[in-house]
Design an enzyme around this catalytic site. Sequence first.
Site, PDB file in Angstrom:
ATOM      1  N   ASN A 277      18.118 -22.437 -10.092  1.00 32.65           N
ATOM      2  CA  ASN A 277      17.351 -22.843  -8.915  1.00 32.65           C
ATOM      3  C   ASN A 277      16.737 -24.189  -9.277  1.00 32.65           C
ATOM      4  O   ASN A 277      15.684 -24.241  -9.918  1.00 32.65           O
ATOM      5  CB  ASN A 277      16.272 -21.826  -8.561  1.00 32.65           C
ATOM      6  CG  ASN A 277      15.530 -22.228  -7.284  1.00 32.65           C
ATOM      7  OD1 ASN A 277      15.656 -23.363  -6.829  1.00 32.65           O
ATOM      8  ND2 ASN A 277      14.771 -21.313  -6.722  1.00 32.65           N
TER       9      ASN A 277
ATOM     10  N   ARG B 205      15.177 -25.361   7.086  1.00 32.81           N
ATOM     11  CA  ARG B 205      13.947 -26.117   6.815  1.00 32.81           C
ATOM     12  C   ARG B 205      14.165 -27.617   7.067  1.00 32.81           C
ATOM     13  O   ARG B 205      15.076 -27.988   7.795  1.00 32.81           O
ATOM     14  CB  ARG B 205      13.490 -25.806   5.382  1.00 32.81           C
ATOM     15  CG  ARG B 205      13.221 -24.311   5.193  1.00 32.81           C
ATOM     16  CD  ARG B 205      12.765 -23.989   3.786  1.00 32.81           C
ATOM     17  NE  ARG B 205      11.483 -24.611   3.479  1.00 32.81           N
ATOM     18  CZ  ARG B 205      11.000 -24.747   2.244  1.00 32.81           C
ATOM     19  NH1 ARG B 205      11.702 -24.305   1.207  1.00 32.81           N
ATOM     20  NH2 ARG B 205       9.835 -25.326   2.042  1.00 32.81           N
TER      21      ARG B 205
ATOM     22  N   TYR C 182       8.060 -18.369   0.142  1.00 32.83           N
ATOM     23  CA  TYR C 182       8.698 -17.944  -1.098  1.00 32.83           C
ATOM     24  C   TYR C 182       8.387 -16.510  -1.513  1.00 32.83           C
ATOM     25  O   TYR C 182       8.962 -16.016  -2.483  1.00 32.83           O
ATOM     26  CB  TYR C 182       8.316 -18.908  -2.234  1.00 32.83           C
ATOM     27  CG  TYR C 182       8.787 -20.328  -1.991  1.00 32.83           C
ATOM     28  CD1 TYR C 182      10.143 -20.636  -2.011  1.00 32.83           C
ATOM     29  CD2 TYR C 182       7.882 -21.360  -1.718  1.00 32.83           C
ATOM     30  CE1 TYR C 182      10.594 -21.928  -1.776  1.00 32.83           C
ATOM     31  CE2 TYR C 182       8.325 -22.663  -1.483  1.00 32.83           C
ATOM     32  CZ  TYR C 182       9.678 -22.928  -1.520  1.00 32.83           C
ATOM     33  OH  TYR C 182      10.119 -24.204  -1.280  1.00 32.83           O
TER      34      TYR C 182
ATOM     35  N   PRO D 240      11.105 -27.445 -10.826  1.00 32.56           N
ATOM     36  CA  PRO D 240       9.674 -27.710 -10.651  1.00 32.56           C
ATOM     37  C   PRO D 240       8.991 -26.834  -9.614  1.00 32.56           C
ATOM     38  O   PRO D 240       9.579 -26.494  -8.582  1.00 32.56           O
ATOM     39  CB  PRO D 240       9.634 -29.184 -10.219  1.00 32.56           C
ATOM     40  CG  PRO D 240      11.001 -29.492  -9.731  1.00 32.56           C
ATOM     41  CD  PRO D 240      11.927 -28.619 -10.519  1.00 32.56           C
ATOM     42  N   ASN D 241       7.776 -26.496  -9.936  1.00 31.06           N
ATOM     43  CA  ASN D 241       6.844 -25.743  -9.080  1.00 31.06           C
ATOM     44  C   ASN D 241       7.159 -24.248  -9.001  1.00 31.06           C
ATOM     45  O   ASN D 241       6.375 -23.487  -8.440  1.00 31.06           O
ATOM     46  CB  ASN D 241       6.766 -26.350  -7.661  1.00 31.06           C
ATOM     47  CG  ASN D 241       6.297 -27.790  -7.685  1.00 31.06           C
ATOM     48  OD1 ASN D 241       5.239 -28.061  -8.238  1.00 31.06           O
ATOM     49  ND2 ASN D 241       7.065 -28.713  -7.139  1.00 31.06           N
TER      50      ASN D 241
HETATM   51  C1  DQA Z   1      13.805 -24.014  -3.351  1.00 30.61           C
HETATM   52  C2  DQA Z   1      13.998 -24.893  -2.112  1.00 30.61           C
HETATM   53  C3  DQA Z   1      13.706 -26.351  -2.431  1.00 30.61           C
HETATM   54  O1  DQA Z   1      13.899 -27.156  -1.277  1.00 30.61           O
HETATM   55  C4  DQA Z   1      12.278 -26.504  -2.894  1.00 30.61           C
HETATM   56  O2  DQA Z   1      12.040 -27.850  -3.275  1.00 30.61           O
HETATM   57  C5  DQA Z   1      11.921 -25.573  -3.992  1.00 30.61           C
HETATM   58  C6  DQA Z   1      12.435 -24.205  -3.960  1.00 30.61           C
HETATM   59  C7  DQA Z   1      13.974 -22.519  -3.028  1.00 30.61           C
HETATM   60  O3  DQA Z   1      14.083 -21.753  -3.966  1.00 30.61           O
HETATM   61  O4  DQA Z   1      13.985 -22.131  -1.854  1.00 30.61           O
HETATM   62  O5  DQA Z   1      11.127 -25.904  -4.857  1.00 30.61           O
HETATM   63  O6  DQA Z   1      14.802 -24.364  -4.308  1.00 30.61           O
END
Ligand code: DQA
Length: 145
Positions: free
Chosen positions: A75, A108, A24, A11-12
Amino acid sequence: MSKLIYILNGPNLNLLGQREPEIYGSATLADVETSCAALAGELGLRTRFLQSNAEHQIIDWVHEAREDGAGIIINPAAFSHTSIAVLDALKMYDGPVIEVHISNVHQRERFRHHSYVSYRSDGVIAGLGTHGYELALRHLARLLG
Ligand code: DQA
């Protein structure tokens, strides 16, 4: 026929490039797909590059990979930290699984330090930006070659 690698994104990640670029980076998911496809070609592999915001879809793709996937790069995004269901799907997959995080999750929030998916992952790459996907592909090429 070259071996097929599933590259699954949770997601996202469809908003990569726009999403918190200070964490990112500025590359889009389409950029990552393009560079992975090019590298896979050089390595004699094929990729199926997929993204979904829905947990069931990620699970269904893991099931599909049981049929024709020589390896999985995943991922799982936030599902890493929440989804026993994605972990259970991966446990039914016999090939190598590499987990990739673009950011260094260990630097994080505490809730990002634990990944259910890592119980099954053969290796985890975190904090190397989108280059992590390419490194995962290189590792699979070596392993499967
Ligand atoms: C992520 C890290 C995760 O904690 C986060 O929720 C993401 C991206 C990363 O690629 O750094 O959506 O997987």
